[in-house]
Scaffold this active site. Sequence first.
Site, PDB file in Angstrom:
ATOM      1  N   LYS A  92      77.477  28.056  14.152  1.00  0.00           N
ATOM      2  CA  LYS A  92      77.010  27.088  13.158  1.00  0.00           C
ATOM      3  C   LYS A  92      76.729  25.775  13.873  1.00  0.00           C
ATOM      4  CE  LYS A  92      76.700  27.111   8.487  1.00  0.00           C
ATOM      5  NZ  LYS A  92      76.468  28.276   7.610  1.00  0.00           N
ATOM      6  N   VAL A 194      71.948  29.272 -12.530  1.00  0.00           N
ATOM      7  CA  VAL A 194      70.766  30.142 -12.447  1.00  0.00           C
ATOM      8  C   VAL A 194      69.613  29.380 -11.798  1.00  0.00           C
ATOM      9  CG1 VAL A 194      71.263  31.937 -14.131  1.00  0.00           C
ATOM     10  CG2 VAL A 194      70.465  29.711 -14.949  1.00  0.00           C
ATOM     11  N   GLY A 195      69.900  28.856 -10.609  1.00  0.00           N
ATOM     12  CA  GLY A 195      68.844  28.308  -9.760  1.00  0.00           C
ATOM     13  C   GLY A 195      68.103  29.466  -9.114  1.00  0.00           C
ATOM     14  N   VAL A 197      68.767  31.590  -6.628  1.00  0.00           N
ATOM     15  CA  VAL A 197      69.520  32.832  -6.418  1.00  0.00           C
ATOM     16  C   VAL A 197      70.002  33.414  -7.747  1.00  0.00           C
ATOM     17  CG1 VAL A 197      71.596  33.846  -5.389  1.00  0.00           C
ATOM     18  CG2 VAL A 197      70.209  32.238  -4.064  1.00  0.00           C
ATOM     19  N   TYR A 199      68.893  32.951 -10.787  1.00  0.00           N
ATOM     20  CA  TYR A 199      67.783  33.448 -11.600  1.00  0.00           C
ATOM     21  C   TYR A 199      67.332  34.826 -11.106  1.00  0.00           C
ATOM     22  CZ  TYR A 199      63.024  34.141 -13.275  1.00  0.00           C
ATOM     23  OH  TYR A 199      61.892  34.694 -13.822  1.00  0.00           O
TER      24      TYR A 199
END
Lengths: 356, 356
Positions: A92, A194-195, A197, A199
């Site tokens: 990372k 429900v953005g 991903v 949605y």
Amino acid sequence: MTTDTNQDKAIRDDIFEYASYLEFGELHFKVDNTTGLRACIAIHSLKRGPALGGCRFIEYGSTMDAVRDAMRLAKGMSYKAAICDLTLGGGKAVIMKPANMGDREAFFKVFGQFVDSLNGRYITAKDSGSSTADMDAIATETAYVTSTSKMENGLNGDPSPFTSYSVCRGIEAAVQFKLGQTGLNGIHVAIQGVGAVGYGLAKRVHELGATLTVSDINPESTQRCAQEFGAQVVEGDAIYQVDCDVFSPCALGAVLNDDTIPLLKAGIIVGAANNQLARTRHGEILRERGVLYAPDYITNAGGLIHASAQYHKSSEKTAMEQISRLYGVLLGVFDRAEQDGKPTNEVADAMAEEKL
Amino acid sequence: MTTDTNQDKAIRDDIFEYASYLEFGELHFKVDNTTGLRACIAIHSLKRGPALGGCRFIEYGSTMDAVRDAMRLAKGMSYKAAICDLTLGGGKAVIMKPANMGDREAFFKVFGQFVDSLNGRYITAKDSGSSTADMDAIATETAYVTSTSKMENGLNGDPSPFTSYSVCRGIEAAVQFKLGQTGLNGIHVAIQGVGAVGYGLAKRVHELGATLTVSDINPESTQRCAQEFGAQVVEGDAIYQVDCDVFSPCALGAVLNDDTIPLLKAGIIVGAANNQLARTRHGEILRERGVLYAPDYITNAGGLIHASAQYHKSSEKTAMEQISRLYGVLLGVFDRAEQDGKPTNEVADAMAEEKL
């Protein structure tokens, strides 16, 4: 992987001590006074392959906060790649967001040179605060970058549909294991967030016959789910108390905690959010209550598989097949957790460690 | 380069702040729990070439002490290579010596893998606490190592004769500049420390007609100089007060300080020891007293030139010619210091910075 954050201060404040505690690995730092870049790349493990992991670009309270974040997240990437049987290590990057940003493209180009200097040991990708345009700037300096805007074999920089699919496969596996049902017909799924991903997940489970309840801080997002999938809409914390089969956290981390767990009516938890368990011990609390928790770093691995596929120039079809196989990975975790009488999060960590 | 050590604590205790202050660059950390290795490689600059610098293996009070040491020394190597016109960057490694050492060969092999992973950006060499045998262990894992026991074109791992020669050339340059004399005939040189480097220097200046006074904590070392070169022998701090032309510190650092400078009778100081000035300001104090100080990182550059020659498989002859040219480098520094009315150490730093 979940890491409790109450380690001894002497360990937390010392790079070598903390790295040793997390079983590193390598750390690389780059400072560039011209652009103001201050970046750290943490490589936890290279045993299974190159370390692919996102590049965070956010403000940190201190250098050690940033370095700890990089190390902790890199270890998480090692575990994620291992448990999902990916040929990737764990890494990372964090870049400390400066108070005053100059030329952003030049800034990320210098970061690209830094990534390039590690000769492919670390492959960077979009993460909190970094954008596709930043990845494009990085790509002018190094080939060790993914999630750029460049289309490759039908794969573009947006991992959301892939993450949605991995969460859906997680729900299918949990329903199979816990309820003995193949497919999602008649299953009630409550999705928090429900953005992009969430949605995509709603659409998939709706198509498989599930019924939906959704919540989101953005009313347009919930409205769309109501219209397209006949979803019930609830406000704020009401999502925890929905009388459903599956609770799916797809927004914030640490939503499974001492306050929320007693509210839950769902017998299954499978979501896309990172670090859903506030503490490692919350996995045990869920087990004691008979709730089947699918470890988040497996269920949201579609994003990593997408990035890996884009980097390796493999096809969407190959990536989707790889994601589909997470179903079997999860059944393996659930089985062993039941046999050993242990929480799924701890079993997943142990299985990942066996592969590292 | 001399660095005062009273920087603000907030800068000293923060890796990014300290690196930015020293105009880095890169830092690389490696932790290996199996062997107990905890190593840091600091690369200050790569502008002039790969960063060749020693590997210190000593006990440190804290991780930040070790990291600061690596960074400070790496910057010194950048300046040294630049002022001496070498095609090298500046780097240094520190390894924290563990309280209990296991298999030393395995330990240094892992360090060798770490060096190798940087693909030649850093080339390691023997330094305080590390041995030729350690370099040999490193060499099984990487080609980016020098000062091994393997002979190459008549060059072996011992840099002492090369350092002796560079100090001798420094004395010749200073005598030429300050006294207008070519050669060392009749010049009285007082050498503090006649170990490997100091003895070699005594031999050289004796052969050039100089007279000698020497001191050393080891009576055998001074005795040998008395017998072979007719050197006078003095004890301990008496060396500072010798009525000589040249004082040559070849033992400890920080010997030019508020206590010793008033004692000195020599008009010229040229030695092999690192960090002879206790503080940067002592360069100015010497200038005010009319003492010509040859910056130590130029006069002891023979060691670095030897390591570079060994690494590049060039000959002893080539290395000696390169060392001989330090004479001209020093005359350039002395000239500019006189013209600008500035201390030689500051002028050397400024000239190095112009080349970086």
